[in-house]
Design a protein around this motif. Structure first.
Motif, PDB file in Angstrom:
ATOM      1  N   SER A 100       0.859  -1.049  -0.027  1.00 11.50           N
ATOM      2  CA  SER A 100      -0.329  -0.156   0.048  1.00 11.50           C
ATOM      3  C   SER A 100       1.138   1.260  -0.162  1.00 11.50           C
ATOM      4  O   SER A 100       0.379   2.524  -0.527  1.00 11.50           O
ATOM      5  CB  SER A 100      -1.069  -0.398   1.253  1.00 11.50           C
ATOM      6  N   VAL A 101       1.716   1.129   0.232  1.00 13.07           N
ATOM      7  CA  VAL A 101       3.124   2.395   0.363  1.00 13.07           C
ATOM      8  C   VAL A 101       4.164   2.010  -0.214  1.00 13.07           C
ATOM      9  O   VAL A 101       4.947   3.171  -0.220  1.00 13.07           O
ATOM     10  CB  VAL A 101       3.342   2.585   1.287  1.00 13.07           C
ATOM     11  N   LYS A 102       4.434   1.648  -1.044  1.00 15.61           N
ATOM     12  CA  LYS A 102       5.232   0.920  -2.391  1.00 15.61           C
ATOM     13  C   LYS A 102       5.553   2.585  -3.551  1.00 15.61           C
ATOM     14  O   LYS A 102       4.364   2.585  -3.925  1.00 15.61           O
ATOM     15  CB  LYS A 102       5.058  -0.184  -3.184  1.00 15.61           C
ATOM     16  N   GLY A 103       6.569   2.463  -3.565  1.00 16.27           N
ATOM     17  CA  GLY A 103       6.868   3.784  -4.556  1.00 16.27           C
ATOM     18  C   GLY A 103       6.043   5.295  -4.142  1.00 16.27           C
ATOM     19  O   GLY A 103       6.480   6.381  -4.710  1.00 16.27           O
ATOM     20  N   ARG A 104       5.448   5.255  -2.492  1.00 14.41           N
ATOM     21  CA  ARG A 104       5.148   6.351  -2.017  1.00 14.41           C
ATOM     22  C   ARG A 104       6.017   6.963  -0.869  1.00 14.41           C
ATOM     23  O   ARG A 104       6.375   7.910  -0.880  1.00 14.41           O
ATOM     24  CB  ARG A 104       3.776   6.838  -2.034  1.00 14.41           C
ATOM     25  N   PHE A 105       6.142   6.120   0.224  1.00 13.69           N
ATOM     26  CA  PHE A 105       7.058   6.158   1.296  1.00 13.69           C
ATOM     27  C   PHE A 105       8.605   5.330   1.325  1.00 13.69           C
ATOM     28  O   PHE A 105       8.654   4.928   0.152  1.00 13.69           O
ATOM     29  CB  PHE A 105       6.706   5.217   2.508  1.00 13.69           C
ATOM     30  N   ALA A 106       9.317   5.745   1.495  1.00 11.09           N
ATOM     31  CA  ALA A 106      10.812   6.527   1.635  1.00 11.09           C
ATOM     32  C   ALA A 106      11.634   6.010   3.054  1.00 11.09           C
ATOM     33  O   ALA A 106      11.268   6.795   4.290  1.00 11.09           O
ATOM     34  CB  ALA A 106      11.756   6.685   0.759  1.00 11.09           C
ATOM     35  N   ILE A 107      11.979   4.684   3.406  1.00  6.24           N
ATOM     36  CA  ILE A 107      12.478   4.112   4.992  1.00  6.24           C
ATOM     37  C   ILE A 107      14.419   4.820   4.857  1.00  6.24           C
ATOM     38  O   ILE A 107      14.514   3.649   3.502  1.00  6.24           O
ATOM     39  CB  ILE A 107      12.539   3.031   5.130  1.00  6.24           C
ATOM     40  N   SER A 108      14.174   5.193   5.837  1.00  4.04           N
ATOM     41  CA  SER A 108      16.448   5.373   5.532  1.00  4.04           C
ATOM     42  C   SER A 108      16.892   5.225   6.854  1.00  4.04           C
ATOM     43  O   SER A 108      15.816   5.852   7.437  1.00  4.04           O
ATOM     44  CB  SER A 108      16.576   7.153   4.780  1.00  4.04           C
ATOM     45  N   ARG A 109      18.039   5.197   7.023  1.00  7.55           N
ATOM     46  CA  ARG A 109      19.055   5.065   8.931  1.00  7.55           C
ATOM     47  C   ARG A 109      20.060   6.175   8.451  1.00  7.55           C
ATOM     48  O   ARG A 109      20.100   6.550   7.549  1.00  7.55           O
ATOM     49  CB  ARG A 109      19.172   3.692   8.688  1.00  7.55           C
ATOM     50  N   ALA A 110      20.119   6.808   9.273  1.00 12.74           N
ATOM     51  CA  ALA A 110      21.507   7.399  10.015  1.00 12.74           C
ATOM     52  C   ALA A 110      21.871   6.269  10.884  1.00 12.74           C
ATOM     53  O   ALA A 110      21.894   6.990  12.083  1.00 12.74           O
ATOM     54  CB  ALA A 110      21.491   8.537  10.091  1.00 12.74           C
ATOM     55  N   ASN A 111      22.853   5.477  10.915  1.00  9.66           N
ATOM     56  CA  ASN A 111      23.949   5.075  12.089  1.00  9.66           C
ATOM     57  C   ASN A 111      24.738   5.199  12.856  1.00  9.66           C
ATOM     58  O   ASN A 111      24.195   4.674  13.717  1.00  9.66           O
ATOM     59  CB  ASN A 111      24.797   3.863  11.005  1.00  9.66           C
ATOM     60  N   ALA A 112      24.843   6.631  12.573  1.00  4.91           N
ATOM     61  CA  ALA A 112      25.463   6.917  13.232  1.00  4.91           C
ATOM     62  C   ALA A 112      24.863   7.890  14.078  1.00  4.91           C
ATOM     63  O   ALA A 112      25.194   7.721  15.688  1.00  4.91           O
ATOM     64  CB  ALA A 112      25.997   8.772  12.651  1.00  4.91           C
ATOM     65  N   ASN A 113      23.556   7.915  14.185  1.00 10.40           N
ATOM     66  CA  ASN A 113      22.620   8.336  15.804  1.00 10.40           C
ATOM     67  C   ASN A 113      21.745   7.415  15.537  1.00 10.40           C
ATOM     68  O   ASN A 113      20.164   7.555  16.482  1.00 10.40           O
ATOM     69  CB  ASN A 113      22.452   9.934  15.574  1.00 10.40           C
ATOM     70  N   ASP A 114      22.008   6.288  15.154  1.00 14.06           N
ATOM     71  CA  ASP A 114      20.990   5.231  15.430  1.00 14.06           C
ATOM     72  C   ASP A 114      18.962   5.411  15.085  1.00 14.06           C
ATOM     73  O   ASP A 114      18.444   5.700  16.346  1.00 14.06           O
ATOM     74  CB  ASP A 114      20.582   4.291  16.833  1.00 14.06           C
ATOM     75  N   THR A 115      19.020   6.576  14.278  1.00 15.97           N
ATOM     76  CA  THR A 115      17.686   7.235  13.784  1.00 15.97           C
ATOM     77  C   THR A 115      17.486   6.517  12.368  1.00 15.97           C
ATOM     78  O   THR A 115      18.125   6.217  11.689  1.00 15.97           O
ATOM     79  CB  THR A 115      17.716   8.934  13.502  1.00 15.97           C
ATOM     80  N   VAL A 116      15.924   6.231  12.688  1.00 13.49           N
ATOM     81  CA  VAL A 116      15.832   5.885  10.856  1.00 13.49           C
ATOM     82  C   VAL A 116      14.347   6.713  10.248  1.00 13.49           C
ATOM     83  O   VAL A 116      13.894   7.143  11.266  1.00 13.49           O
ATOM     84  CB  VAL A 116      14.772   4.680  11.378  1.00 13.49           C
ATOM     85  N   TYR A 117      14.584   7.337   9.292  1.00 17.13           N
ATOM     86  CA  TYR A 117      13.006   8.130   8.687  1.00 17.13           C
ATOM     87  C   TYR A 117      12.278   7.663   7.841  1.00 17.13           C
ATOM     88  O   TYR A 117      13.043   6.500   7.275  1.00 17.13           O
ATOM     89  CB  TYR A 117      14.067   9.430   8.121  1.00 17.13           C
TER      90      TYR A 117
END
Length: 113
Positions: A62-79
């Motif tokens: 339902s979210v493919k192509g519209r949502f994107a998950i990413s991470r910043a390992n340096a501070n263990d944060t996910v967007y």
């Protein structure tokens, strides 16, 4: 022990964008998965997306192509970057850290038509 805190929810018009953030802190494992789920009143929590520590990402259809998950390992944060939002995306969005899972408190996303 791990703690998870989400932020970034809000009210947006149909077609708009929002970015959610999820910060994990504490005893973070070297290999872990960070996931986003969402829930509407009276319904079960549903999977939205996740990202593994090696960067592999998975999405609900339902979210493919519209949502994107990413991470910043340096501070263990996910967007979770959300584009082309629809009223049916309205929900409380939860972040989860696995192994556990450890859940955050949730953040409300409301998409108005």
């Amino acid at each position: 022990q791990v703690q998870v805190v989400e932020s970034g929810g809000g009210l947006v018009l149909t077609g708009g964008s929002l970015r959610l953030s999820c910060a994990a802190s504490g005893s973070i494992s070297m290999f872990y998965i960070m996931s986003w789920y969402r829930q509407t009143p009276g319904n079960q929590r549903e999977f939205v997306a996740n990202i593994w520590s090696d960067g592999t990402a998975n999405y609900a259809d339902s979210v493919k192509g519209r949502f994107a998950i990413s991470r910043a390992n340096a501070n263990d944060t996910v967007y979770l970057q959300m584009h082309s939002l629809k009223p049916e995306d309205t929900a409380v969005y939860y972040c989860a850290y696995s192994p556990g899972p450890v859940w955050g408190q949730g953040t409300q996303v409301t998409v108005s038509s």
